[in-house]
Design an enzyme around this catalytic site. Structure first.
Site, PDB file in Angstrom:
ATOM      1  N   SER A 185       0.878  -1.171   0.000  1.00 25.75           N
ATOM      2  CA  SER A 185       0.000   0.000   0.000  1.00 25.75           C
ATOM      3  C   SER A 185       0.912   1.216   0.000  1.00 25.75           C
ATOM      4  O   SER A 185       1.697   1.406   0.926  1.00 25.75           O
ATOM      5  CB  SER A 185      -0.862  -0.040   1.267  1.00 25.75           C
ATOM      6  OG  SER A 185      -1.579   1.164   1.414  1.00 25.75           O
ATOM      7  N   GLU A 210     -11.053   0.533  -3.334  1.00 25.00           N
ATOM      8  CA  GLU A 210     -11.337   0.249  -1.924  1.00 25.00           C
ATOM      9  C   GLU A 210     -11.972   1.468  -1.264  1.00 25.00           C
ATOM     10  O   GLU A 210     -11.460   2.584  -1.373  1.00 25.00           O
ATOM     11  CB  GLU A 210     -10.009  -0.113  -1.236  1.00 25.00           C
ATOM     12  CG  GLU A 210     -10.127  -0.514   0.223  1.00 25.00           C
ATOM     13  CD  GLU A 210      -8.771  -0.898   0.835  1.00 25.00           C
ATOM     14  OE1 GLU A 210      -7.786  -1.071   0.082  1.00 25.00           O
ATOM     15  OE2 GLU A 210      -8.701  -0.997   2.071  1.00 25.00           O
ATOM     16  N   LYS A 219      -1.043  -1.070  -4.455  1.00 28.76           N
ATOM     17  CA  LYS A 219      -2.233  -0.281  -4.102  1.00 28.76           C
ATOM     18  C   LYS A 219      -1.763   1.138  -3.886  1.00 28.76           C
ATOM     19  O   LYS A 219      -0.782   1.367  -3.170  1.00 28.76           O
ATOM     20  CB  LYS A 219      -2.854  -0.868  -2.845  1.00 28.76           C
ATOM     21  CG  LYS A 219      -3.715   0.072  -2.015  1.00 28.76           C
ATOM     22  CD  LYS A 219      -4.456  -0.709  -0.924  1.00 28.76           C
ATOM     23  CE  LYS A 219      -4.612   0.083   0.355  1.00 28.76           C
ATOM     24  NZ  LYS A 219      -5.283  -0.711   1.418  1.00 28.76           N
ATOM     25  N   LYS A 236      -9.614  -7.003   8.287  1.00 32.71           N
ATOM     26  CA  LYS A 236      -8.639  -6.573   9.289  1.00 32.71           C
ATOM     27  C   LYS A 236      -9.199  -7.056  10.617  1.00 32.71           C
ATOM     28  O   LYS A 236     -10.280  -6.606  11.022  1.00 32.71           O
ATOM     29  CB  LYS A 236      -8.513  -5.049   9.330  1.00 32.71           C
ATOM     30  CG  LYS A 236      -7.929  -4.425   8.077  1.00 32.71           C
ATOM     31  CD  LYS A 236      -7.938  -2.909   8.156  1.00 32.71           C
ATOM     32  CE  LYS A 236      -7.281  -2.299   6.916  1.00 32.71           C
ATOM     33  NZ  LYS A 236      -7.429  -0.821   6.890  1.00 32.71           N
ATOM     34  N   ASP A 252     -13.709  -1.625   3.246  1.00 40.19           N
ATOM     35  CA  ASP A 252     -12.788  -1.712   4.378  1.00 40.19           C
ATOM     36  C   ASP A 252     -13.507  -1.076   5.577  1.00 40.19           C
ATOM     37  O   ASP A 252     -14.159  -1.775   6.376  1.00 40.19           O
ATOM     38  CB  ASP A 252     -11.474  -0.989   4.010  1.00 40.19           C
ATOM     39  CG  ASP A 252     -10.474  -0.855   5.155  1.00 40.19           C
ATOM     40  OD1 ASP A 252     -10.785  -1.254   6.286  1.00 40.19           O
ATOM     41  OD2 ASP A 252      -9.354  -0.327   4.931  1.00 40.19           O
ATOM     42  N   LYS A 275      -2.957   5.055  -2.650  1.00 41.70           N
ATOM     43  CA  LYS A 275      -3.991   5.820  -1.972  1.00 41.70           C
ATOM     44  C   LYS A 275      -4.434   6.932  -2.911  1.00 41.70           C
ATOM     45  O   LYS A 275      -3.595   7.546  -3.590  1.00 41.70           O
ATOM     46  CB  LYS A 275      -3.417   6.434  -0.687  1.00 41.70           C
ATOM     47  CG  LYS A 275      -3.039   5.396   0.352  1.00 41.70           C
ATOM     48  CD  LYS A 275      -4.276   4.752   0.960  1.00 41.70           C
ATOM     49  CE  LYS A 275      -3.904   3.838   2.113  1.00 41.70           C
ATOM     50  NZ  LYS A 275      -5.093   3.230   2.747  1.00 41.70           N
ATOM     51  N   ASP A 283      -7.149   2.896  -3.110  1.00 41.83           N
ATOM     52  CA  ASP A 283      -7.872   2.966  -1.834  1.00 41.83           C
ATOM     53  C   ASP A 283      -8.149   4.437  -1.529  1.00 41.83           C
ATOM     54  O   ASP A 283      -7.221   5.238  -1.389  1.00 41.83           O
ATOM     55  CB  ASP A 283      -7.016   2.347  -0.714  1.00 41.83           C
ATOM     56  CG  ASP A 283      -7.735   2.284   0.637  1.00 41.83           C
ATOM     57  OD1 ASP A 283      -8.884   2.754   0.735  1.00 41.83           O
ATOM     58  OD2 ASP A 283      -7.128   1.759   1.595  1.00 41.83           O
ATOM     59  N   GLY A 290      -3.914  -4.031   6.128  1.00 43.96           N
ATOM     60  CA  GLY A 290      -2.836  -3.716   7.066  1.00 43.96           C
ATOM     61  C   GLY A 290      -3.136  -2.424   7.786  1.00 43.96           C
ATOM     62  O   GLY A 290      -3.908  -1.593   7.303  1.00 43.96           O
TER      63      GLY A 290
HETATM   64  O1  OSB Z   1      -7.052   1.852   4.601  1.00 41.68           O
HETATM   65  O2  OSB Z   1      -5.981   0.083   4.382  1.00 41.68           O
HETATM   66  C1  OSB Z   1      -6.090   1.193   4.907  1.00 41.68           C
HETATM   67  C2  OSB Z   1      -3.004   2.023   7.000  1.00 41.68           C
HETATM   68  C3  OSB Z   1      -3.593   2.595   8.102  1.00 41.68           C
HETATM   69  C4  OSB Z   1      -4.964   2.747   8.128  1.00 41.68           C
HETATM   70  C5  OSB Z   1      -5.742   2.308   7.058  1.00 41.68           C
HETATM   71  C6  OSB Z   1      -5.162   1.703   5.963  1.00 41.68           C
HETATM   72  C7  OSB Z   1      -3.762   1.591   5.919  1.00 41.68           C
HETATM   73  C8  OSB Z   1      -3.033   1.046   4.772  1.00 41.68           C
HETATM   74  C9  OSB Z   1      -1.639   0.549   5.050  1.00 41.68           C
HETATM   75  O3  OSB Z   1      -3.440   1.046   3.652  1.00 41.68           O
HETATM   76  C10 OSB Z   1      -1.515  -0.905   4.973  1.00 41.68           C
HETATM   77  C11 OSB Z   1      -0.196  -1.366   5.530  1.00 41.68           C
HETATM   78  O4  OSB Z   1       0.765  -1.370   4.764  1.00 41.68           O
HETATM   79  O5  OSB Z   1      -0.135  -1.729   6.724  1.00 41.68           O
HETATM   80 MG    MG Z   2      -8.271   0.694   3.282  1.00 39.19          MG
END
Ligand code: OSB
Ligand code: MG
Length: 385
Positions: free
Chosen positions: A151, A229, A177, A278, A254, A179, A204, A306
């Site tokens: 991510s 996402e 992925k 998660k 999510d 953001k 995402d 994550g």
């Molecule tokens: O939306 O998936 C998410 C990290 C913190 C809070 C929300 C998210 C995320 C990530 C990071 O996308 C995922 C990772 O590499 O741990």
């Molecule tokens: Mg997410």
């Protein structure tokens, strides 16, 4: 009865759960690289580490609540309060047949899934350790490696984003992925596709759009993304269903998915075609297993999300990801992308084929480095019956 056993993991006829001590630690670790989402940029991560003890044996769980209530309403502060004031007394000295019985024992407390999960996951680690098998075995998973994606947060420029992606692809990661948020979306995706061709790519939005942006989001359909996402607000399953009808790109939820029931309703409404699991968001491993099974029955693939976990939470995530419906690469990457050093030694590493080996030692199966935990600790509390 048999079915229940299989769904909530392997049971021992003799071993039970009866926690006699809980230790909470508030930890703070600097991130190797800042992480920016539609909520903002972070340079460090504060989280609670939960240790449970039973007759001298220990188990660990990491609470994924952040310092700020941006991704979710829970924070390190609320989780500390809820665990110490409400959850601890419901498990300390209480004999339960299996760690899968902890979540139901906490039913009187509404919400606070991240607090519940940290305690429950520590108990699963302890239980698997005492059985002498890996957590994945107790959960019913069978894979010996998992497929890893990354991510990548919002960067200062698209050129920087492209450089980061090049590095992660070279490291072997099997899915990228990125953001997105308004102003950092279509053109970023377009440049990624132009430079890297048809790599497995997804976005995402962390709830940054509304249904009024549907036409704008539909422009993403041109880029053959694996999924988008959480495009819309966390409390908007029906808006997601309306949006999904206007998009070819599958929607993955999510932030919206906190309970198995919400997931069932979201699936039925057509709000998503994929779900990110998660355990912190779901209240632990038992509810994550239930969500996994419900999605499998309905043909909804899942993948493991994550939360910038240390190696302790990351290890739990790896074990859960060995279940068969985790058929898409997860946001579970190498330790060195997050913390240097991580709290565990050896760190979690990604092979050149983009996979992570599942630890085989008992429990979560990673070596926690006590003095690194100590140095990161800002606050400690011990709870006994
Ligand atoms: O939306 O998936 C998410 C990290 C913190 C809070 C929300 C998210 C995320 C990530 C990071 O996308 C995922 C990772 O590499 O741990
Ligand atoms: Mg997410």
């Amino acid at each position: 009865m048999r079915r229940r056993y299989r769904r909530f993991g392997r049971r021992s006829p003799t071993l039970t759960v009866k926690i006699d001590r809980i230790e909470l630690r508030l930890l703070r670790l600097p991130l190797v690289h800042f992480f920016e989402t539609s909520f903002g940029r972070v340079h460090e991560r504060a989280f609670i580490l939960v240790m449970v003890e039973q007759d001298g044996a220990r188990g660990y769980g990491e609470c994924v609540a952040d310092e700020n209530p941006y991704y979710s309403a829970e924070t390190t502060g609320t989780a500390w309060e809820i665990i110490s004031q409400f959850l601890a007394e419901r498990v300390l000295g209480v004999e339960l047949a299996h760690p899968g019985d902890i979540f139901p024992a906490l039913k009187a407390i509404r919400g606070h899934n991240m607090a519940k999960a940290a305690l429950e996951m520590a108990a699963w680690d302890l239980y698997a350790s005492e059985l002498g098998v890996s957590l994945s075995t107790v959960l019913g998973g069978s894979a010996d490696s998992i497929v890893s994606g990354v991510s990548i947060g919002i960067q200062d420029s698209i050129d920087q984003l492209l450089e980061k992606i090049a590095i992660e692809l070279a490291a072997g990661y099997r899915r990228i992925k990125i953001k997105i948020k308004p102003g950092w979306d279509i053109s970023a995706v377009e440049r990624v596709r132009t430079r890297f061709g048809d790599i497995p790519l997804m976005v995402d939005a962390n709830a940054a759009y509304t249904l009024e942006d549907a036409a704008h989001l539909a422009a993403l359909d041109a880029f053959d993304l694996m999924m988008i996402e959480q495009p819309l607000e966390h409390d908007a399953p029906l808006d997601h269903a309306k949006l999904q009808r206007r998009l070819k790109t599958p929607i993955c939820l999510d932030e919206s998915i906190h309970t198995v029931r919400i997931a069932q309703e979201a699936i039925e409404a057509g709000a998503c075609r994929i779900i990110n699991i998660k355990p912190g968001r779901m209240g632990g491993l038992r509810e994550s297993l239930r969500l996994h099974d419900v999605c499998a029955e309905r043909g909804i693939p899942v993948w493991h999300g994550g939360m910038l976990e240390s190696g302790i939470g990351r290890a739990h995530n790896i074990h859960l990801s060995t279940l068969p419906n985790f058929s898409l690469p997860g946001d579970i990457a190498a330790s060195k992308r997050y913390y240097e050093p991580d709290l565990i030694d050896p760190p979690i590493e990604v092979q050149s084929d983009g996979t992570i080996a599942v630890p085989t030692a008992p429990g979560i199966g990673v070596g926690i480095v006590a003095d690194r935990v100590e140095r990161a600790t800002e606050r400690v509390m011990t709870l006994r019956k």
